[in-house]
Design an enzyme around this catalytic site. Structure first.
Site, PDB file in Angstrom:
ATOM      1  N   HIS A 141      -0.244   3.480   0.414  1.00 55.91           N
ATOM      2  CA  HIS A 141      -1.565   2.842   0.401  1.00 55.91           C
ATOM      3  C   HIS A 141      -2.683   3.856   0.613  1.00 55.91           C
ATOM      4  O   HIS A 141      -3.808   3.480   0.927  1.00 55.91           O
ATOM      5  CB  HIS A 141      -1.653   1.750   1.468  1.00 55.91           C
ATOM      6  CG  HIS A 141      -0.510   0.783   1.445  1.00 55.91           C
ATOM      7  ND1 HIS A 141       0.564   0.889   2.301  1.00 55.91           N
ATOM      8  CD2 HIS A 141      -0.261  -0.273   0.647  1.00 55.91           C
ATOM      9  CE1 HIS A 141       1.440  -0.088   2.046  1.00 55.91           C
ATOM     10  NE2 HIS A 141       0.963  -0.810   1.039  1.00 55.91           N
TER      11      HIS A 141
HETATM   12  S1  FES Z   1      -0.790   3.908   3.874  1.00 57.49           S
HETATM   13 FE1  FES Z   1       0.412   2.116   3.981  1.00 57.49          FE
HETATM   14  S2  FES Z   1       2.388   2.803   4.498  1.00 57.49           S
HETATM   15 FE2  FES Z   1       1.150   4.607   4.445  1.00 57.49          FE
END
Ligand code: FES
Length: 184
Positions: A141
């Site tokens: 993410h």
């Molecule tokens: S940014 Fe979501 S698991 Fe690493």
């Protein structure tokens, strides 16, 4: 910035309590003798890791007690960047030195960062030498970590965690076992 732009020299070592090593062919053989349970059982005594063959800019990963533990031999530029950013607006305030552990002589060795290479958002394994801070990047993410493993950008709520370890000599660390019920 291209998150995967740089060549990486990461080596994977697997040691689930015993002496096992998997990794880049060039250094697999010599390092087989450089990771060993401390005492009879790693469950009780931890795992000693000899860092003497790790070169500047290299990283190794040991799996101990079911979790990966990364050890990075930081470059002078990485150390400088980490220390300079102690005063930055950090989402999770920690100094670089607070993320290190002293050697037997009481001094810190700023070269070696020992940490869990696990994103603190949802637990993805991070990519090294990547991200906006040239530390680590989580492709799941988009969390960015600096050269001290501190979160700088993205959804990760806290810095990457530091395992329980100690220096047992100038070039050897011992990963301590996780607390287990029934053992002291
Ligand atoms: S940014 Fe979501 S698991 Fe690493």
């Amino acid at each position: 910035m291209d998150e995967m732009k740089k060549p990486r020299r990461d080596f994977l070592f697997v040691a689930t309590g015993a002496v096992v090593a998997i990794g880049a062919a060039a250094i697999t053989r010599p390092l087989l003798g450089h990771m060993a349970p401390a005492g009879d059982s790693p469950l009780l005594h931890g795992l000693e890791v000899d860092l003497s063959l790790l070169k500047e800019g290299e990283q190794m990963t040991a799996t101990f007690m079911g979790k990966p533990v990364a050890i990075r031999y930081r470059t002078p530029a990485e150390i400088k960047a980490a220390q300079a950013d102690d005063t930055a607006d950090l989402p999770h305030t920690e100094t670089d030195r607070s993320r290190l552990r002293p050697k037997p002589d009481g001094k810190l060795d700023h070269r070696f960062l020992v940490f869990y290479p696990i994103c603190t958002h949802f637990g993805c394994v991070v990519v090294g030498e990547a991200g906006d801070y040239d530390g680590w990047y989580c492709p799941c993410h988009g969390a960015h970590f600096d050269t001290s493993g501190r979160v700088r950008k993205g959804p990760a709520p806290i810095n990457m965690e530091i395992p329980d370890y100690e220096w047992v000599s100038d070039g050897v660390i011992r990963l301590r076992r996780l607390p287990l019920l029934g053992f002291s």
